[in-house]
Write an enzyme that holds these catalytic residues in place. Sequence first.
Site, PDB file in Angstrom:
ATOM      1  N   CYS A 129     -44.891  41.723  17.238  1.00 34.60           N
ATOM      2  CA  CYS A 129     -45.460  42.871  16.499  1.00 34.60           C
ATOM      3  C   CYS A 129     -46.637  43.382  17.318  1.00 34.60           C
ATOM      4  O   CYS A 129     -47.796  43.301  16.899  1.00 34.60           O
ATOM      5  CB  CYS A 129     -45.901  42.471  15.104  1.00 34.60           C
ATOM      6  SG  CYS A 129     -44.610  41.713  14.093  1.00 34.60           S
ATOM      7  N   CYS A 163     -54.603  39.353  10.197  1.00 38.17           N
ATOM      8  CA  CYS A 163     -56.021  39.669  10.029  1.00 38.17           C
ATOM      9  C   CYS A 163     -56.323  39.741   8.542  1.00 38.17           C
ATOM     10  O   CYS A 163     -57.021  40.626   8.055  1.00 38.17           O
ATOM     11  CB  CYS A 163     -56.403  40.965  10.751  1.00 38.17           C
ATOM     12  SG  CYS A 163     -55.374  42.396  10.323  1.00 38.17           S
TER      13      CYS A 163
END
Length: 451
Positions: free
Chosen positions: A244, A369
């Site tokens: 990704c 994140c």
Amino acid sequence: MTPAARLQAALDLLCDIDSAMRPADAVVAAWLRPRRHIGDRDRGAILDLMQALLRHQARLGWWLTKHGRNDTPRDRMLVWLALAEGRTPDQIRRLFNGAKAAPAALTEPEHALLTRLRGCTLVHPAMPDEVRLECPAWAAAPLRRRFGATFEAEMAALLTPPPLDLRVNPLRSSRAAVLGGLKDLGLHAEASRLAPHGIRVPERLSLARLEGLRTGEIEIQDEGSQLVALLVDARPGERVADFCAGAGGKTLAIAAQMANKGRLVACDVSEGRLKRCAERLRRAGVQNTETRLLTSETDRWVKRQKGSFDRVLVDAPCSGTGTWRRNPDARWRAPEERGLDGLVALQGRILASAARLVKPGGRLVYATCSMLIEENEDQVAAFLSAYPGFRVVPPREAAPGRAPGLATVAGGAYLSLTPARHDTDGFFAAVLQREDPAPAAEGENRPPHGT
């Protein structure tokens, strides 16, 4: 620029952000591009004010609701000037005077609002905790589950302005050389505490002053993100996939680890992001990397490449809770149209599909994140239950010699960074090593977690 003109510029930006479907940083970049004439000092003041209003949006909106006003960028700015900067109604009227480049003149209802706000502070005892801490309703329960007694401290840390973190590209320069150049510019730069190629610049500056961004000597990358990339522990000559990759921040760091030797494939479902990634790779002098556009997480390319990669990084799409201090507008955008449950399901499908690429003895690094257990520890636990051929490698063992600082922040099974504890963005990473030669769990007959 006059103080009034700065206010109007910040107001224009806030209106653009409110009406756009894009993240604030993209809106800001587009807004600044044709306004290169704005000086560093004015630009800094405009962006500081804009960020402050985004960072305090819930509390400003609470005051407007309390006094029967619509929650608009202009009214939020009026409340900010009154409560956070302590300006009187008359002082604000002199700024909102309708002159050229200044905000339109105050209306009588606006002046009445400012009069009622005199003597008040930004935080009111009647505010709900979630408003006071700027925590959106959808994230309150998951974050309380994650942090427990330290919930308020972590939320307070997310409200602080972040430093500027840079990663030196060892293919182009060294940290010592870049530090010297920054100090020659009069900047108070210092070596990062944890990341071996990191530099922290605690002051705001115009990025146009950083020549290294154009030459590929440095990249903007949070110190936590740099540590996640180091956990991949990619070696020269290996085959590595960044599943990704997005615009390529971690791809660049991994390519540097590989010293331009071996093969690195940057994958993504967005052609635009991959184009930006390719541009950054060329600028950085990276020669061992190719980009691969995928139709979905189960693109046929994945099946064709099954079991052929030494390292696979899955920096999964997530709620982004760990980036709120850097992207304060993100907390007010839903994680995705599908909601948190939809994101968790997507992450499970991506992780299961990417795992097919890993060769026996190779490693899969899952990262987000996010600071939510649902997207992190629970996601890894579900994967390991479905795919027992993988085992967890603790961060201290995953990248020996790469970053001595890892040993000080990653004592458990996973890397888990937060702004309050580590002064980085919030990041999670798990290193998973494939032990079995060809596990049946990876066959197409077993549905991935989340479906």
